[in-house]
Write an enzyme that holds these catalytic residues in place. Structure first.
Site, PDB file in Angstrom:
ATOM      1  N   ASP A  40       0.454  -1.793  -0.707  1.00  0.00           N
ATOM      2  CA  ASP A  40       0.037   0.224  -0.112  1.00  0.00           C
ATOM      3  C   ASP A  40       0.287   1.588  -0.021  1.00  0.00           C
ATOM      4  OD1 ASP A  40       0.492  -0.690   2.534  1.00  0.00           O
ATOM      5  OD2 ASP A  40      -0.841  -0.603   3.330  1.00  0.00           O
ATOM      6  N   GLU A  41       2.459   1.125  -0.163  1.00  0.00           N
ATOM      7  CA  GLU A  41       3.123   1.984  -0.785  1.00  0.00           C
ATOM      8  C   GLU A  41       4.207   2.726  -1.398  1.00  0.00           C
ATOM      9  OE1 GLU A  41       4.329   3.318   3.583  1.00  0.00           O
ATOM     10  OE2 GLU A  41       2.619   2.614   4.368  1.00  0.00           O
TER      11      GLU A  41
END
Length: 402
Positions: free
Chosen positions: A133-134
């Site tokens: 998610d990053e």
DNA sequence: TCTGGGGTCCTAGGACCC
DNA sequence: TCTGGGGTCCTAGGACCC
């Protein structure tokens, strides 16, 4: 370089808004849930997919949870009660029994992760992966990237992600990765924060040292022992003192970081170094008494790593095991062989030899299998070595555990 | 009420070679 | 024969991140 750090709020489906929901419990939790639902409502076929379509309110509450899982993430409504990532679910059940417990949906995370990243690379192609998610983005060469100090581009990316996936996203914009990552935390969730070089003193120095990516609990403790709590206090120390106290490398890095300096480029490509599978048992297992069960689990882990390697097209030559005992002490044993492999039997055999060198007196909580020193399959030129698979002394010896 | 799973990087000692 | 230094590989542990 101008960097973004973008962090998607991955699992916050809109319908979770306002409800205390925690997600976690590992694969086992979903299996248990599916088994229970099948029992209660046999007329329906229960799979991960059907599970996904049930409204959240119908999922079980945390109250009475008995198991070893941890929280992967929690909604802000749940965080109010003091629960959060990495907390044991049984502890969370005490703090917030009414919280709804959702199983972790890996397949869906992977799916949304890919969408989110492909939307970003369409807009800004220089992107570095930092997990599901990053990401980091170097937007130096993105047309229009400089408008309003990067804010226009950040908003564009947020909107594109939201329109496509319904997910919100927090963005930090700064001259380098270190500061961009810090900035991304300032306005969570769904925020944008811009940190310029001249903002260092006002925006960064008041923060706790722990906010620097790379300063964990241990380093933070040590800094505190020297009376250093904030990044500003760290920046006030001179380079030589930091080097004398923390060593050449760490000292110099701490000095640079506290002054907002970071020259690491955004890396768009990376090769895996190792692949592993590990599992925590439902109950602690004993090497002798639970020999058969352990043996089965061990073999399954080896098969899973082998399958992972084959699916992704890698072979490795350092095979290792990891044990976590009931007292949480961790032991690892590695063994390098003379050629690269992705073969389950060979991994199992080698890992078995590694395991023999580990102490097995205490009860085990976790077993893991790792393959390192990876190479892309097909590039491996071990040649003749392939033929001479070592037969090792003691293999087949009576009384051995694995 | 103990604390998941999958990774990376660093350090440090010993073996071995030149 | 001794001393020493550099380089690389292997192994074990540990810190840290998502």
């Amino acid at each position: 370089m101008d960097a973004f750090y973008a962090s998607v709020e991955l699992l916050r489906y809109p319908q979770l808004k306002g409800l205390p929901v925690v997600i976690g419990g590992g694969r086992r939790h979903e299996d248990d849930l599916l088994a229970r639902l099948t029992l209660e409502q046999p007329e329906q076929e229960w799979t991960s997919d059907t599970l996904r379509r049930i409204p959240v309110e119908f999922f079980p509450r945390l109250q009475g949870y008995a198991g070893r899982g941890v929280i992967t993430t929690a909604t802000y409504a749940a965080r109010q009660f003091g629960v959060g990532s990495a907390m044991g679910l049984m502890k969370a059940a005490k703090l917030c029994p009414q919280a709804i417990l959702l199983p972790v949906d890996f397949a869906q995370y992977r799916h949304y992760s890919q969408r989110f990243k492909s939307i970003i690379t369409d807009i800004a192609p220089v992107m570095e992966n930092r997990g599901v998610d990053e990401v980091y983005i170097d937007f130096t060469d993105v047309p229009g990237g400089q408008r309003e100090g990067g804010r226009v581009l950040a908003r564009l990316i947020q909107k594109a992600i939201f329109d496509d996936t319904g997910l919100t996203c927090s963005v930090g914009v700064a001259p380098n990765k270190l500061l961009a990552k810090m900035a991304s935390e300032f306005n969570k969730p769904n925020g944008i924060a811009i940190v310029r070089e001249e903002d260092l003193q006002d925006m960064v120095w008041p923060l706790a040292c722990r906010k620097i990516n790379g300063i964990g609990p241990k380093a933070d403790e040590k800094l505190k022992r020297h009376g250093i709590e904030t990044i500003g206090q760290l920046a006030a120390k001179d380079l030589q003192w930091l080097i004398d106290t923390f060593g050449q490398r760490t000292g110099a890095w701490l000095y640079a970081a506290s002054h907002g300096q970071d020259d690491r480029p955004v890396e768009t490509e990376s090769e895996p170094v190792s692949m592993s599978r590990e599992t925590t048992f439902d109950r602690d297992l004993h090497a002798v008494r639970d020999r058969e069960e352990l043996g089965r689990i061990f073999t399954r882990l080896c098969e899973q790593v082998a399958a992972d390697l084959q699916r992704k097209g890698y072979v490795g030559k350092t095979i290792g095991i990891k044990l976590r005992f009931d007292d949480f002490k961790i032991v690892t044993r590695d063994l390098s062989i003379d050629h690269h492999t992705a073969n389950a039997q060979e991994i199992r055999r080698t890992a078995g030899l590694a395991l023999k060198r580990a102490p097995l007196d205490k009860r085990l909580r976790l077993l893991g299998v790792r393959v390192g020193s990876l190479q892309k399959q097909g590039v491996a030129l071990d040649g003749i070595a392939q033929v001479a698979t070592k037969s090792v002394a003691n293999e087949g010896e009576t009384g051995q555990l694995f």
